[in-house]
Scaffold this active site. Sequence first.
Site, PDB file in Angstrom:
ATOM      1  N   ASP A   1     -44.730 -39.095  -3.736  1.00  0.00           N
ATOM      2  CA  ASP A   1     -44.632 -40.166  -2.711  1.00  0.00           C
ATOM      3  C   ASP A   1     -45.847 -40.995  -3.021  1.00  0.00           C
ATOM      4  OD1 ASP A   1     -46.638 -38.320  -2.073  1.00  0.00           O
ATOM      5  OD2 ASP A   1     -45.609 -37.671  -0.357  1.00  0.00           O
TER       6      ASP A   1
ATOM      7  N   ASP B   1     -47.217 -31.022  10.415  1.00  0.00           N
ATOM      8  CA  ASP B   1     -45.916 -31.123  11.226  1.00  0.00           C
ATOM      9  C   ASP B   1     -44.694 -30.606  10.283  1.00  0.00           C
ATOM     10  OD1 ASP B   1     -45.512 -32.968   9.177  1.00  0.00           O
ATOM     11  OD2 ASP B   1     -45.274 -34.893  10.469  1.00  0.00           O
TER      12      ASP B   1
ATOM     13  N   HIS C   1     -43.921 -31.407   7.086  1.00  0.00           N
ATOM     14  CA  HIS C   1     -43.010 -32.323   6.260  1.00  0.00           C
ATOM     15  C   HIS C   1     -43.360 -31.718   5.027  1.00  0.00           C
ATOM     16  CE1 HIS C   1     -46.880 -35.170   6.030  1.00  0.00           C
ATOM     17  NE2 HIS C   1     -47.139 -34.156   5.349  1.00  0.00           N
TER      18      HIS C   1
ATOM     19  N   GLU D   1     -40.747 -36.648   7.075  1.00  0.00           N
ATOM     20  CA  GLU D   1     -41.014 -36.249   8.285  1.00  0.00           C
ATOM     21  C   GLU D   1     -40.135 -35.286   8.969  1.00  0.00           C
ATOM     22  OE1 GLU D   1     -44.209 -36.101   8.615  1.00  0.00           O
ATOM     23  OE2 GLU D   1     -45.321 -38.276   8.422  1.00  0.00           O
TER      24      GLU D   1
HETATM   25  P1  PGA Z   1     -52.954 -31.941   2.615  1.00  0.00           P
HETATM   26  O1  PGA Z   1     -51.506 -32.747   2.881  1.00  0.00           O
HETATM   27  O2  PGA Z   1     -52.876 -31.325   1.508  1.00  0.00           O
HETATM   28  O3  PGA Z   1     -53.958 -33.235   2.859  1.00  0.00           O
HETATM   29  O4  PGA Z   1     -53.172 -31.096   3.742  1.00  0.00           O
HETATM   30  C1  PGA Z   1     -50.426 -32.084   2.650  1.00  0.00           C
HETATM   31  C2  PGA Z   1     -49.253 -32.961   2.916  1.00  0.00           C
HETATM   32  O5  PGA Z   1     -49.163 -33.745   3.811  1.00  0.00           O
HETATM   33  O6  PGA Z   1     -48.068 -32.510   2.584  1.00  0.00           O
END
Ligand code: PGA
Length: 262
Positions: A67, A136, A138, A143
């Site tokens: 992404d 959450d 994702h 999302e």
């Molecule tokens: P993080 O993010 O590794 O910074 O915790 C994980 C994600 O949002 O997929």
Amino acid sequence: MEIIIKKDALEGSCAAARVVARLIHEKPNAVLGLATGSTPLLLYKELIRLHNEEGFDFSRVRTFNLDEYIGLSVDHEQSYRRFMNENLFEYINIKRENTHVPDGMAEDVPTACAAYEQAIADAGGIDLQVLGIGSDGHVGFNEPTSSFASRTRIKTLTRQTVADNARFFDGDESKVPHHCITMGIGTIMDARMNLMLAFGANKAEAVAATVEGPVASIMPASILQHHPAAKLFIDEAAASQLKLAEYYRWVYDGKPDWQKDA
Ligand code: PGA
């Protein structure tokens, strides 16, 4: 899904790196799907160490990132292209033209997304996808309620993701872009192997729902229950809400070493 519980993020990341290294050893031109965020940093450090100390060769490896934020140019300090350059690509012998990150500045986003999907297909598909998980649930920036059939496309971040990621933008939520381009869940499910990492207590709830909850788009990562080769490397804190943690430990401890990295 295979659940691998390690003492901490370092041990979990090194175990995950052994799976990546074994794939590249067996298939030197492997196609990796890569992730950003704080979670994969130790994995990337270990891959860099393997390159520096053990001569591990990335010269034929190809990569596709999950992404990118819309509106951040490649040289913006929080763009995911820059993140990948600064945390991995500059330190291994990968050819920059073999690395792909969605273009957050694309003028025609739908066309750029379709081209990204085509590039993945032209490369023969993703052999191994590295994933983090949002608090959450994702994966990529898919999302909650993202379609399980989705392909690379534009998404709007949840308020929770904006708040979670504000730490990278001087703690200022207003600086976090609200839109992104992300591989879809369908794209992720097409990877031949999915390797998810999750560390820390703030991931425990999402990890438990992903592994032991129902498969539902409200918890996007739960779709991995349907993937034929999904491995989840987590630390004790992220494992703290799993009901069957002892069983997962028992399964992993009972495996011969060669199978642990397969
Ligand atoms: P993080 O993010 O590794 O910074 O915790 C994980 C994600 O949002 O997929």
